[in-house]
Scaffold this motif. Structure first.
Motif, PDB file in Angstrom:
ATOM      1  N   ASN A 162     -27.661  21.021 -14.132  1.00  0.00           N
ATOM      2  CA  ASN A 162     -26.875  20.779 -15.341  1.00  0.00           C
ATOM      3  C   ASN A 162     -25.685  21.720 -15.481  1.00  0.00           C
ATOM      4  O   ASN A 162     -24.884  21.566 -16.414  1.00  0.00           O
ATOM      5  CB  ASN A 162     -27.761  20.937 -16.586  1.00  0.00           C
ATOM      6  N   PHE A 163     -25.568  22.700 -14.590  1.00  0.00           N
ATOM      7  CA  PHE A 163     -24.604  23.779 -14.790  1.00  0.00           C
ATOM      8  C   PHE A 163     -23.166  23.269 -14.848  1.00  0.00           C
ATOM      9  O   PHE A 163     -22.413  23.597 -15.770  1.00  0.00           O
ATOM     10  CB  PHE A 163     -24.746  24.825 -13.682  1.00  0.00           C
ATOM     11  N   GLU A 164     -22.757  22.481 -13.859  1.00  0.00           N
ATOM     12  CA  GLU A 164     -21.366  22.019 -13.804  1.00  0.00           C
ATOM     13  C   GLU A 164     -21.025  21.177 -15.027  1.00  0.00           C
ATOM     14  O   GLU A 164     -19.936  21.305 -15.607  1.00  0.00           O
ATOM     15  CB  GLU A 164     -21.123  21.218 -12.532  1.00  0.00           C
ATOM     16  N   HIS A 165     -21.954  20.334 -15.449  1.00  0.00           N
ATOM     17  CA  HIS A 165     -21.737  19.493 -16.624  1.00  0.00           C
ATOM     18  C   HIS A 165     -21.553  20.338 -17.877  1.00  0.00           C
ATOM     19  O   HIS A 165     -20.590  20.167 -18.638  1.00  0.00           O
ATOM     20  CB  HIS A 165     -22.918  18.536 -16.778  1.00  0.00           C
ATOM     21  N   LEU A 166     -22.462  21.284 -18.106  1.00  0.00           N
ATOM     22  CA  LEU A 166     -22.386  22.123 -19.302  1.00  0.00           C
ATOM     23  C   LEU A 166     -21.163  23.040 -19.262  1.00  0.00           C
ATOM     24  O   LEU A 166     -20.552  23.317 -20.302  1.00  0.00           O
ATOM     25  CB  LEU A 166     -23.664  22.945 -19.440  1.00  0.00           C
ATOM     26  N   LYS A 167     -20.812  23.493 -18.075  1.00  0.00           N
ATOM     27  CA  LYS A 167     -19.628  24.345 -17.923  1.00  0.00           C
ATOM     28  C   LYS A 167     -18.371  23.599 -18.363  1.00  0.00           C
ATOM     29  O   LYS A 167     -17.517  24.140 -19.072  1.00  0.00           O
ATOM     30  CB  LYS A 167     -19.501  24.795 -16.472  1.00  0.00           C
ATOM     31  N   ARG A 168     -18.274  22.337 -17.990  1.00  0.00           N
ATOM     32  CA  ARG A 168     -17.086  21.553 -18.342  1.00  0.00           C
ATOM     33  C   ARG A 168     -17.088  21.163 -19.819  1.00  0.00           C
ATOM     34  O   ARG A 168     -16.023  21.052 -20.436  1.00  0.00           O
ATOM     35  CB  ARG A 168     -16.993  20.312 -17.449  1.00  0.00           C
ATOM     36  N   ILE A 169     -18.255  20.961 -20.381  1.00  0.00           N
ATOM     37  CA  ILE A 169     -18.329  20.688 -21.817  1.00  0.00           C
ATOM     38  C   ILE A 169     -17.792  21.880 -22.604  1.00  0.00           C
ATOM     39  O   ILE A 169     -17.045  21.719 -23.571  1.00  0.00           O
ATOM     40  CB  ILE A 169     -19.772  20.358 -22.229  1.00  0.00           C
ATOM     41  N   THR A 170     -18.174  23.083 -22.198  1.00  0.00           N
ATOM     42  CA  THR A 170     -17.686  24.281 -22.879  1.00  0.00           C
ATOM     43  C   THR A 170     -16.175  24.414 -22.729  1.00  0.00           C
ATOM     44  O   THR A 170     -15.470  24.759 -23.691  1.00  0.00           O
ATOM     45  CB  THR A 170     -18.386  25.535 -22.327  1.00  0.00           C
ATOM     46  N   THR A 171     -15.644  24.152 -21.548  1.00  0.00           N
ATOM     47  CA  THR A 171     -14.194  24.175 -21.339  1.00  0.00           C
ATOM     48  C   THR A 171     -13.505  23.170 -22.257  1.00  0.00           C
ATOM     49  O   THR A 171     -12.467  23.465 -22.863  1.00  0.00           O
ATOM     50  CB  THR A 171     -13.857  23.852 -19.872  1.00  0.00           C
ATOM     51  N   THR A 172     -14.074  21.988 -22.380  1.00  0.00           N
ATOM     52  CA  THR A 172     -13.521  20.957 -23.266  1.00  0.00           C
ATOM     53  C   THR A 172     -13.520  21.430 -24.717  1.00  0.00           C
ATOM     54  O   THR A 172     -12.533  21.257 -25.444  1.00  0.00           O
ATOM     55  CB  THR A 172     -14.341  19.658 -23.143  1.00  0.00           C
ATOM     56  N   ALA A 173     -14.616  22.052 -25.136  1.00  0.00           N
ATOM     57  CA  ALA A 173     -14.705  22.555 -26.508  1.00  0.00           C
ATOM     58  C   ALA A 173     -13.643  23.610 -26.788  1.00  0.00           C
ATOM     59  O   ALA A 173     -13.053  23.634 -27.879  1.00  0.00           O
ATOM     60  CB  ALA A 173     -16.097  23.125 -26.761  1.00  0.00           C
ATOM     61  N   ILE A 174     -13.389  24.483 -25.822  1.00  0.00           N
ATOM     62  CA  ILE A 174     -12.362  25.519 -25.993  1.00  0.00           C
ATOM     63  C   ILE A 174     -11.003  24.881 -26.233  1.00  0.00           C
ATOM     64  O   ILE A 174     -10.233  25.314 -27.112  1.00  0.00           O
ATOM     65  CB  ILE A 174     -12.322  26.439 -24.755  1.00  0.00           C
ATOM     66  N   ILE A 175     -10.680  23.844 -25.463  1.00  0.00           N
ATOM     67  CA  ILE A 175      -9.401  23.150 -25.623  1.00  0.00           C
ATOM     68  C   ILE A 175      -9.304  22.508 -27.005  1.00  0.00           C
ATOM     69  O   ILE A 175      -8.286  22.613 -27.695  1.00  0.00           O
ATOM     70  CB  ILE A 175      -9.238  22.094 -24.515  1.00  0.00           C
ATOM     71  N   LEU A 176     -10.373  21.875 -27.442  1.00  0.00           N
ATOM     72  CA  LEU A 176     -10.351  21.168 -28.721  1.00  0.00           C
ATOM     73  C   LEU A 176     -10.295  22.120 -29.909  1.00  0.00           C
ATOM     74  O   LEU A 176      -9.620  21.842 -30.915  1.00  0.00           O
ATOM     75  CB  LEU A 176     -11.589  20.278 -28.833  1.00  0.00           C
ATOM     76  N   GLU A 177     -11.007  23.227 -29.817  1.00  0.00           N
ATOM     77  CA  GLU A 177     -11.114  24.140 -30.957  1.00  0.00           C
ATOM     78  C   GLU A 177      -9.810  24.859 -31.268  1.00  0.00           C
ATOM     79  O   GLU A 177      -9.701  25.518 -32.305  1.00  0.00           O
ATOM     80  CB  GLU A 177     -12.223  25.163 -30.701  1.00  0.00           C
ATOM     81  N   ASN A 178      -8.813  24.741 -30.390  1.00  0.00           N
ATOM     82  CA  ASN A 178      -7.512  25.356 -30.659  1.00  0.00           C
ATOM     83  C   ASN A 178      -6.758  24.633 -31.768  1.00  0.00           C
ATOM     84  O   ASN A 178      -5.775  25.167 -32.290  1.00  0.00           O
ATOM     85  CB  ASN A 178      -6.656  25.370 -29.385  1.00  0.00           C
ATOM     86  N   MET A 179      -7.187  23.417 -32.100  1.00  0.00           N
ATOM     87  CA  MET A 179      -6.488  22.616 -33.110  1.00  0.00           C
ATOM     88  C   MET A 179      -7.181  22.744 -34.470  1.00  0.00           C
ATOM     89  O   MET A 179      -8.370  22.439 -34.591  1.00  0.00           O
ATOM     90  CB  MET A 179      -6.447  21.144 -32.687  1.00  0.00           C
ATOM     91  N   PRO A 180      -6.463  23.189 -35.496  1.00  0.00           N
ATOM     92  CA  PRO A 180      -7.100  23.369 -36.813  1.00  0.00           C
ATOM     93  C   PRO A 180      -7.572  22.060 -37.431  1.00  0.00           C
ATOM     94  O   PRO A 180      -8.462  22.065 -38.281  1.00  0.00           O
ATOM     95  CB  PRO A 180      -5.985  24.015 -37.653  1.00  0.00           C
ATOM     96  N   GLN A 181      -6.979  20.934 -37.032  1.00  0.00           N
ATOM     97  CA  GLN A 181      -7.397  19.642 -37.593  1.00  0.00           C
ATOM     98  C   GLN A 181      -8.755  19.199 -37.049  1.00  0.00           C
ATOM     99  O   GLN A 181      -9.376  18.294 -37.609  1.00  0.00           O
ATOM    100  CB  GLN A 181      -6.355  18.560 -37.282  1.00  0.00           C
ATOM    101  N   ILE A 182      -9.203  19.799 -35.944  1.00  0.00           N
ATOM    102  CA  ILE A 182     -10.506  19.460 -35.376  1.00  0.00           C
ATOM    103  C   ILE A 182     -11.556  20.366 -36.003  1.00  0.00           C
ATOM    104  O   ILE A 182     -11.529  21.586 -35.823  1.00  0.00           O
ATOM    105  CB  ILE A 182     -10.477  19.595 -33.842  1.00  0.00           C
ATOM    106  N   GLN A 183     -12.462  19.772 -36.741  1.00  0.00           N
ATOM    107  CA  GLN A 183     -13.443  20.537 -37.510  1.00  0.00           C
ATOM    108  C   GLN A 183     -14.852  20.025 -37.247  1.00  0.00           C
ATOM    109  O   GLN A 183     -15.058  18.931 -36.733  1.00  0.00           O
ATOM    110  CB  GLN A 183     -13.106  20.443 -38.999  1.00  0.00           C
ATOM    111  N   ASN A 184     -15.810  20.863 -37.617  1.00  0.00           N
ATOM    112  CA  ASN A 184     -17.241  20.504 -37.520  1.00  0.00           C
ATOM    113  C   ASN A 184     -17.646  20.124 -36.093  1.00  0.00           C
ATOM    114  O   ASN A 184     -18.465  19.230 -35.895  1.00  0.00           O
ATOM    115  CB  ASN A 184     -17.563  19.336 -38.465  1.00  0.00           C
ATOM    116  N   LEU A 185     -17.079  20.819 -35.114  1.00  0.00           N
ATOM    117  CA  LEU A 185     -17.413  20.498 -33.723  1.00  0.00           C
ATOM    118  C   LEU A 185     -18.822  20.962 -33.409  1.00  0.00           C
ATOM    119  O   LEU A 185     -19.174  22.115 -33.646  1.00  0.00           O
ATOM    120  CB  LEU A 185     -16.404  21.146 -32.769  1.00  0.00           C
ATOM    121  N   ARG A 186     -19.634  20.050 -32.883  1.00  0.00           N
ATOM    122  CA  ARG A 186     -21.006  20.362 -32.525  1.00  0.00           C
ATOM    123  C   ARG A 186     -21.273  19.964 -31.083  1.00  0.00           C
ATOM    124  O   ARG A 186     -20.802  18.927 -30.610  1.00  0.00           O
ATOM    125  CB  ARG A 186     -22.010  19.626 -33.429  1.00  0.00           C
ATOM    126  N   THR A 187     -22.048  20.789 -30.394  1.00  0.00           N
ATOM    127  CA  THR A 187     -22.521  20.447 -29.066  1.00  0.00           C
ATOM    128  C   THR A 187     -23.726  19.515 -29.192  1.00  0.00           C
ATOM    129  O   THR A 187     -24.273  19.312 -30.283  1.00  0.00           O
ATOM    130  CB  THR A 187     -22.928  21.700 -28.290  1.00  0.00           C
TER     131      THR A 187
END
Length: 261
Positions: free
Chosen positions: A104-129
């Motif tokens: 599962n490592f590669e999958h979870l690693k990329r999910i975290t990278t995706t979250a980092i990109i998304l969380e830079n935008m203030p309009q994106i809220q309530n992000l949950r894994t």
């Protein structure tokens, strides 16, 4: 005889934020921490601080036997620090290195990278894994004495929110391995029955994208390659039904225009 005073270690605000970041994603890499909290050219600075947190037993460094070779998770001491800072630990799944799954490592690693990109935008809220969502639904089910929640939980789910509090609920799926046709048809049907407005699939390789898209006939679904999303972030054009394109930034801009009209 010369005596040297031992300097005490103090947790900074950024350290607390790093601990929160690890808590949310269960485990992260040094690259994740650097991209989230430092500039890209500050690898040495980030590594020094992360190693200090590990030396002081706030986080645990463990071997992934993959690329990268090491990842970091919270220790009990780190969790206690967050609890002392008012963080509700019950909202997050506890991770132990011995539970680490290489598959599962590669999958979870990329999910975290995706979250980092998304969380830079203030309009994106309530992000949950996915792990957060499962705990959220499980708690809600206990309180309402109902079932365990939806059968399909996205890799990431969040709201794009305007100033007038209008919300568009969005899911993101990172897909690296092709599932069976039956499984995809089941997933697509479950999404159709949900309150999620848009589902963005980030895929690798192209064959995975093509096969998923083949079974999808709804305007809710959009698809892009991982390499394109990594390069363009929220401006990456996702391909939908009848070759329509939509970027996450388009949704943000649409909500913003409605606010200003």
């Amino acid at each position: 005889m010369a005596y040297h005073r031992r300097l005490s270690f103090r947790l900074q605000d950024r350290d607390i934020n790093i601990l929160c970041f690890i808590l949310k994603h269960q485990f992260v890499t040094l690259e994740h921490i650097q991209h989230k909290f430092w500039n890209n050219n500050q690898t040495t600075t980030a590594a020094t601080r992360v190693n200090k947190l590990a030396d002081k037993n706030f986080i645990d460094k463990f071997n992934t036997y993959m690329n990268p070779a090491f990842a970091y998770c919270l220790t009990q001491k780190g969790r206690e620090v967050l609890a002392g800072n008012g963080i509700d630990l019950h909202k997050f799944k506890k991770f132990h290195p011995y539970k680490f799954k290489h598959a599962n490592f590669e999958h979870l690693k990329r999910i975290t990278t995706t979250a980092i990109i998304l969380e830079n935008m203030p309009q994106i809220q309530n992000l949950r894994t996915e792990a957060e969502s499962r705990l959220f639904y499980a708690k809600a089910a206990i309180e309402k004495k109902e079932g365990k929640g939806p059968r399909k939980v996205p890799d990431l789910i969040f709201d794009i929110t305007g100033q007038d509090q209008e919300k568009v609920r969005v899911a993101v799926e990172v897909e690296l391995i092709y599932k069976s046709k039956i499984r995809y048809l089941e997933i697509l049907k479950l999404y159709e029955q949900s309150n999620i407005s848009l589902i963005f699939y980030i895929c690798e390789p192209q064959t995975v994208l093509s096969r998923i898209k083949r079974w999808c006939h709804s305007k809710r679904f959009y698809f892009a390659l991982w390499s394109d999303f990594l390069a363009k972030g929220i401006d990456c054009p996702f391909l939908g039904k009848e070759n329509a394109t939509l970027a996450i930034s388009d949704v943000i801009n649409h909500i913003s225009k409605k606010d200003s009209s």
